[in-house]
Motif scaffolding. Structure first.
Motif, PDB file in Angstrom:
ATOM      1  N   THR A 296     -26.769 133.018  37.419  1.00 15.74           N
ATOM      2  CA  THR A 296     -25.728 132.056  37.755  1.00 15.74           C
ATOM      3  C   THR A 296     -25.611 131.010  36.662  1.00 15.74           C
ATOM      4  O   THR A 296     -26.588 130.702  35.986  1.00 15.74           O
ATOM      5  CB  THR A 296     -26.038 131.368  39.103  1.00 15.74           C
ATOM      6  OG1 THR A 296     -24.936 130.590  39.517  1.00 15.74           O
ATOM      7  CG2 THR A 296     -27.277 130.489  39.010  1.00 15.74           C
ATOM      8  N   ARG A 297     -24.419 130.494  36.482  1.00 17.00           N
ATOM      9  CA  ARG A 297     -24.198 129.462  35.474  1.00 17.00           C
ATOM     10  C   ARG A 297     -24.358 128.084  36.116  1.00 17.00           C
ATOM     11  O   ARG A 297     -23.753 127.804  37.153  1.00 17.00           O
ATOM     12  CB  ARG A 297     -22.806 129.600  34.858  1.00 17.00           C
ATOM     13  CG  ARG A 297     -22.679 130.839  33.996  1.00 17.00           C
ATOM     14  CD  ARG A 297     -21.454 130.787  33.110  1.00 17.00           C
ATOM     15  NE  ARG A 297     -21.455 131.945  32.218  1.00 17.00           N
ATOM     16  CZ  ARG A 297     -22.105 132.000  31.066  1.00 17.00           C
ATOM     17  NH1 ARG A 297     -22.799 130.954  30.654  1.00 17.00           N
ATOM     18  NH2 ARG A 297     -22.071 133.082  30.323  1.00 17.00           N
ATOM     19  N   LEU A 298     -25.159 127.250  35.489  1.00 16.59           N
ATOM     20  CA  LEU A 298     -25.339 125.891  35.972  1.00 16.59           C
ATOM     21  C   LEU A 298     -24.220 125.020  35.404  1.00 16.59           C
ATOM     22  O   LEU A 298     -24.063 124.926  34.185  1.00 16.59           O
ATOM     23  CB  LEU A 298     -26.700 125.345  35.548  1.00 16.59           C
ATOM     24  CG  LEU A 298     -27.927 126.078  36.103  1.00 16.59           C
ATOM     25  CD1 LEU A 298     -29.204 125.407  35.631  1.00 16.59           C
ATOM     26  CD2 LEU A 298     -27.891 126.160  37.622  1.00 16.59           C
ATOM     27  N   PRO A 299     -23.435 124.364  36.254  1.00 12.53           N
ATOM     28  CA  PRO A 299     -22.272 123.587  35.790  1.00 12.53           C
ATOM     29  C   PRO A 299     -22.681 122.244  35.185  1.00 12.53           C
ATOM     30  O   PRO A 299     -22.288 121.170  35.667  1.00 12.53           O
ATOM     31  CB  PRO A 299     -21.449 123.421  37.071  1.00 12.53           C
ATOM     32  CG  PRO A 299     -22.469 123.426  38.163  1.00 12.53           C
ATOM     33  CD  PRO A 299     -23.535 124.381  37.726  1.00 12.53           C
ATOM     34  N   VAL A 300     -23.452 122.301  34.116  1.00 13.85           N
ATOM     35  CA  VAL A 300     -23.935 121.090  33.457  1.00 13.85           C
ATOM     36  C   VAL A 300     -22.780 120.256  32.917  1.00 13.85           C
ATOM     37  O   VAL A 300     -22.854 119.025  32.851  1.00 13.85           O
ATOM     38  CB  VAL A 300     -24.935 121.463  32.340  1.00 13.85           C
ATOM     39  CG1 VAL A 300     -25.347 120.255  31.517  1.00 13.85           C
ATOM     40  CG2 VAL A 300     -26.171 122.131  32.946  1.00 13.85           C
ATOM     41  N   ALA A 303     -18.779 116.670  35.434  1.00 19.54           N
ATOM     42  CA  ALA A 303     -19.202 115.273  35.473  1.00 19.54           C
ATOM     43  C   ALA A 303     -19.468 114.768  36.889  1.00 19.54           C
ATOM     44  O   ALA A 303     -20.301 113.877  37.082  1.00 19.54           O
ATOM     45  CB  ALA A 303     -18.150 114.385  34.798  1.00 19.54           C
ATOM     46  N   GLU A 304     -18.789 115.308  37.891  1.00 18.30           N
ATOM     47  CA  GLU A 304     -18.871 114.762  39.237  1.00 18.30           C
ATOM     48  C   GLU A 304     -19.940 115.501  40.049  1.00 18.30           C
ATOM     49  O   GLU A 304     -19.914 116.723  40.148  1.00 18.30           O
ATOM     50  CB  GLU A 304     -17.502 114.881  39.909  1.00 18.30           C
ATOM     51  CG  GLU A 304     -17.268 113.855  41.013  1.00 18.30           C
ATOM     52  CD  GLU A 304     -17.951 114.251  42.303  1.00 18.30           C
ATOM     53  OE1 GLU A 304     -18.658 113.410  42.882  1.00 18.30           O
ATOM     54  OE2 GLU A 304     -17.771 115.409  42.720  1.00 18.30           O
ATOM     55  N   PRO A 305     -20.918 114.777  40.637  1.00 18.39           N
ATOM     56  CA  PRO A 305     -22.038 115.441  41.329  1.00 18.39           C
ATOM     57  C   PRO A 305     -21.605 116.375  42.450  1.00 18.39           C
ATOM     58  O   PRO A 305     -22.140 117.484  42.584  1.00 18.39           O
ATOM     59  CB  PRO A 305     -22.864 114.268  41.858  1.00 18.39           C
ATOM     60  CG  PRO A 305     -22.546 113.134  40.948  1.00 18.39           C
ATOM     61  CD  PRO A 305     -21.101 113.325  40.582  1.00 18.39           C
ATOM     62  N   ARG A 306     -20.648 115.958  43.277  1.00 16.70           N
ATOM     63  CA  ARG A 306     -20.223 116.824  44.380  1.00 16.70           C
ATOM     64  C   ARG A 306     -19.554 118.087  43.848  1.00 16.70           C
ATOM     65  O   ARG A 306     -19.719 119.169  44.418  1.00 16.70           O
ATOM     66  CB  ARG A 306     -19.265 116.062  45.301  1.00 16.70           C
ATOM     67  CG  ARG A 306     -19.936 114.979  46.132  1.00 16.70           C
ATOM     68  CD  ARG A 306     -18.919 114.274  47.016  1.00 16.70           C
ATOM     69  NE  ARG A 306     -18.401 115.176  48.031  1.00 16.70           N
ATOM     70  CZ  ARG A 306     -18.780 115.153  49.303  1.00 16.70           C
ATOM     71  NH1 ARG A 306     -19.681 114.275  49.710  1.00 16.70           N
ATOM     72  NH2 ARG A 306     -18.252 115.991  50.177  1.00 16.70           N
ATOM     73  N   ALA A 307     -18.800 117.961  42.768  1.00 18.49           N
ATOM     74  CA  ALA A 307     -18.154 119.136  42.175  1.00 18.49           C
ATOM     75  C   ALA A 307     -19.205 120.082  41.599  1.00 18.49           C
ATOM     76  O   ALA A 307     -19.048 121.308  41.669  1.00 18.49           O
ATOM     77  CB  ALA A 307     -17.169 118.706  41.088  1.00 18.49           C
ATOM     78  N   ARG A 308     -20.275 119.533  41.036  1.00 19.83           N
ATOM     79  CA  ARG A 308     -21.364 120.388  40.539  1.00 19.83           C
ATOM     80  C   ARG A 308     -21.977 121.180  41.689  1.00 19.83           C
ATOM     81  O   ARG A 308     -22.219 122.387  41.571  1.00 19.83           O
ATOM     82  CB  ARG A 308     -22.438 119.549  39.849  1.00 19.83           C
ATOM     83  CG  ARG A 308     -22.129 119.181  38.418  1.00 19.83           C
ATOM     84  CD  ARG A 308     -23.380 118.731  37.681  1.00 19.83           C
ATOM     85  NE  ARG A 308     -23.990 117.546  38.262  1.00 19.83           N
ATOM     86  CZ  ARG A 308     -23.678 116.311  37.949  1.00 19.83           C
ATOM     87  NH1 ARG A 308     -22.733 116.077  37.043  1.00 19.83           N
ATOM     88  NH2 ARG A 308     -24.302 115.284  38.513  1.00 19.83           N
ATOM     89  N   LEU A 309     -22.246 120.501  42.778  1.00 17.05           N
ATOM     90  CA  LEU A 309     -22.834 121.167  43.932  1.00 17.05           C
ATOM     91  C   LEU A 309     -21.901 122.240  44.473  1.00 17.05           C
ATOM     92  O   LEU A 309     -22.344 123.350  44.818  1.00 17.05           O
ATOM     93  CB  LEU A 309     -23.172 120.139  45.020  1.00 17.05           C
ATOM     94  CG  LEU A 309     -23.717 120.681  46.344  1.00 17.05           C
ATOM     95  CD1 LEU A 309     -24.914 121.578  46.117  1.00 17.05           C
ATOM     96  CD2 LEU A 309     -24.071 119.535  47.276  1.00 17.05           C
ATOM     97  N   ARG A 310     -20.614 121.937  44.539  1.00 16.02           N
ATOM     98  CA  ARG A 310     -19.653 122.924  45.034  1.00 16.02           C
ATOM     99  C   ARG A 310     -19.599 124.145  44.116  1.00 16.02           C
ATOM    100  O   ARG A 310     -19.548 125.289  44.585  1.00 16.02           O
ATOM    101  CB  ARG A 310     -18.267 122.273  45.145  1.00 16.02           C
ATOM    102  CG  ARG A 310     -17.208 123.179  45.759  1.00 16.02           C
ATOM    103  CD  ARG A 310     -15.975 122.385  46.163  1.00 16.02           C
ATOM    104  NE  ARG A 310     -15.420 121.619  45.051  1.00 16.02           N
ATOM    105  CZ  ARG A 310     -15.472 120.295  44.957  1.00 16.02           C
ATOM    106  NH1 ARG A 310     -16.071 119.581  45.895  1.00 16.02           N
ATOM    107  NH2 ARG A 310     -14.937 119.676  43.930  1.00 16.02           N
ATOM    108  N   ALA A 311     -19.647 123.926  42.799  1.00 20.96           N
ATOM    109  CA  ALA A 311     -19.624 125.042  41.854  1.00 20.96           C
ATOM    110  C   ALA A 311     -20.863 125.912  41.997  1.00 20.96           C
ATOM    111  O   ALA A 311     -20.785 127.144  41.943  1.00 20.96           O
ATOM    112  CB  ALA A 311     -19.508 124.506  40.428  1.00 20.96           C
TER     113      ALA A 311
END
Length: 440
Positions: A296-300, A303-311
């Motif tokens: 899986t690709r980590l969405p480093v 910028a937005e924490p909730r968007a990272r978690l959703r991705a």
């Protein structure tokens, strides 16, 4: 003797003296007496003598050519594997140095390093197991048998060999041939699918210089601790699984780390290999590895924490829908398609190819049923899993939950990642921000 499976054989052959391939678990204790570390070393040795599987070594065999097998080591002495060190001030620093030392391949491939604390009020034990000897769950079962009140104090079940790994040649009957042909075709198709996905992963690299630096074999270890209650609050507020939250914390921690060190996180989406256990819960004593994985690709770069978690959650859902038998993360299953001689002579090439399709390992190792663990009547207060660092890799992240905390064990190439402590702090900062922004 129990023949090694192709995957175990691969792990045995891809290491070198400069790049050992073993996993570790660092347990930190509150010492109940000043001599607790010495008593713990004696108890570990005594219990190891009664724990099946810890007395087996790996040796080459004539048939199949290039293969190897586990067998009881003649003259097995647990004292050869339990080492009491001089007092240390920083357990994680000492663990990093010890992790770069290869295990003795002529003996059962495990060790226990007992580290007395310089403060006299604590001590630690670093357990190491070669990946050919056990996967994470099997290694954890060994360790738990060595603690106070474990089943190693009495009779224990012997490791069960793998099915169809007897090493005996059996010719199929006519009735079995159609099924065998269909199975071979299915396996070949699965192998081609995994290989194709690996090629795609190798052609789509969005990593960071910190993760692609030339590996040296030197090791450094660090740890980070996050409250389990906080992880559960984030999960309840956003959905998904606790594992999704932990992967998002790793991604956000890496973003902070790369920005702080000046590398920048723009466009960085490293490929994380997330091992998946295929171990049968009803057969916990089975030896060897039972592994596949998700890539899986980590969405480093998000910028937005909730968007990272959703991705992260959406990517893991896609992986789970495809299953652990497909995709580039199932690379471990390709070991079955390589003959023993291929593992023997191609181990170095296989080891170096890992960095082509993944950038870091993120492994979760549960301590099933573990609560209130003690050794020599001293209570465990911290538990850091240290995932194996393959040749060519700069960083591996191990995660486990013990009592009310989630422990991140970080193992890195000490030259490629000299600021691993900065990554550890960034992980705890990211967890705190996720709690805040999720309104948990």
């Amino acid at each position: 003797p129990e023949p090694l499976s192709p995957l175990d054989l691969a792990f045995w052959n891809i290491e070198s003296a400069g790049h050992p391939l073993h996993m570790g678990g660092l347990f930190v204790f509150d010492a109940d007496t000043p001599d607790a570390a010495q008593r713990a070393a004696g108890l570990i040795a005594a219990r190891a003598a009664r724990t099946p599987g810890l007395n087996t070594r790996i040796r080459s065999v004539l048939f199949s050519v290039g293969g190897a097998a586990r067998a009881v080591a003649p003259g097995f002495d647990p004292l050869d594997h339990v080492h009491l060190t001089t007092p240390v001030r920083d357990f994680l620093t000492a663990a990093g140095i010890l992790m770069q030392q290869p295990l003795d391949r002529e003996r059962p491939p495990w060790a226990a390093h007992v580290l007395p604390g310089a403060d006299g009020a604590s001590f630690a034990v670093l357990f190491t197991f070669h990946h050919a000897h056990a996967d994470g769950l099997r290694a954890a079962s060994y360790v738990l048998r060595l603690f106070d009140g474990a089943s190693s104090d009495g009779p224990a079940d012997a490791p069960r060999p793998r099915k169809n790994d007897s090493g005996l040649l059996r010719l199929p009957g006519l009735r079995e041939l159609p099924g065998l042909v269909r199975g071979a075709v299915t396996d070949a198709g699965r192998g081609l699918s995994i290989a194709s996905a690996m090629v795609g992963a190798a052609l789509d690299v969005n990593s960071s210089p910190a993760l692609v630096s030339r590996a040296t074999g030197a090791r450094r270890a660090e740890g980070a601790v996050v409250g389990l209650h906080d992880v559960n609050r984030i999960r309840e507020a956003t959905g998904g699984t606790a594992n999704d939250v932990l992967l998002a914390v790793v991604a956000g921690g890496m973003r902070r780390w790369l920005d702080k060190r000046g590398d920048g996180s723009d466009g960085v989406r490293p490929r994380a290999l997330v091992p998946v256990s295929l171990r049968d819960p009803s057969d916990p004593t089975a030896s060897g590895n039972r592994l596949s994985g998700y890539l899986t690709r980590l969405p480093v770069d998000e910028a937005e924490p909730r968007a990272r978690l959703r991705a992260v959650r959406e990517a893991m859902q896609r992986n789970k829908q495809a299953g652990p038998a497909g995709g580039a993360g199932a690379v471990a299953l390709l070991a079955d398609f390589i003959p023993p001689l291929g593992h023997r002579f191609g181990g170095g090439l296989i080891a170096r190819s890992g960095r082509l399709f993944y950038d870091l390992l993120v492994s979760s190792v549960p301590l099933r049923g573990a609560h209130g663990l003690t050794l020599a009547n001293s209570r465990v207060r911290e538990a850091y899993p240290l995932a194996p660092l393959a040749p060519g890799q700069s960083l591996a992240v191990g995660i486990t939950t013990y009592e009310n905390h989630v422990f991140f064990g970080l193992l890195a190439d000490a030259v490629a990642v000299p600021d691993l402590d900065l990554l550890a702090r960034s992980i705890t900062e990211e967890a705190a921000e996720l709690v805040a922004v999720c309104g948990a």
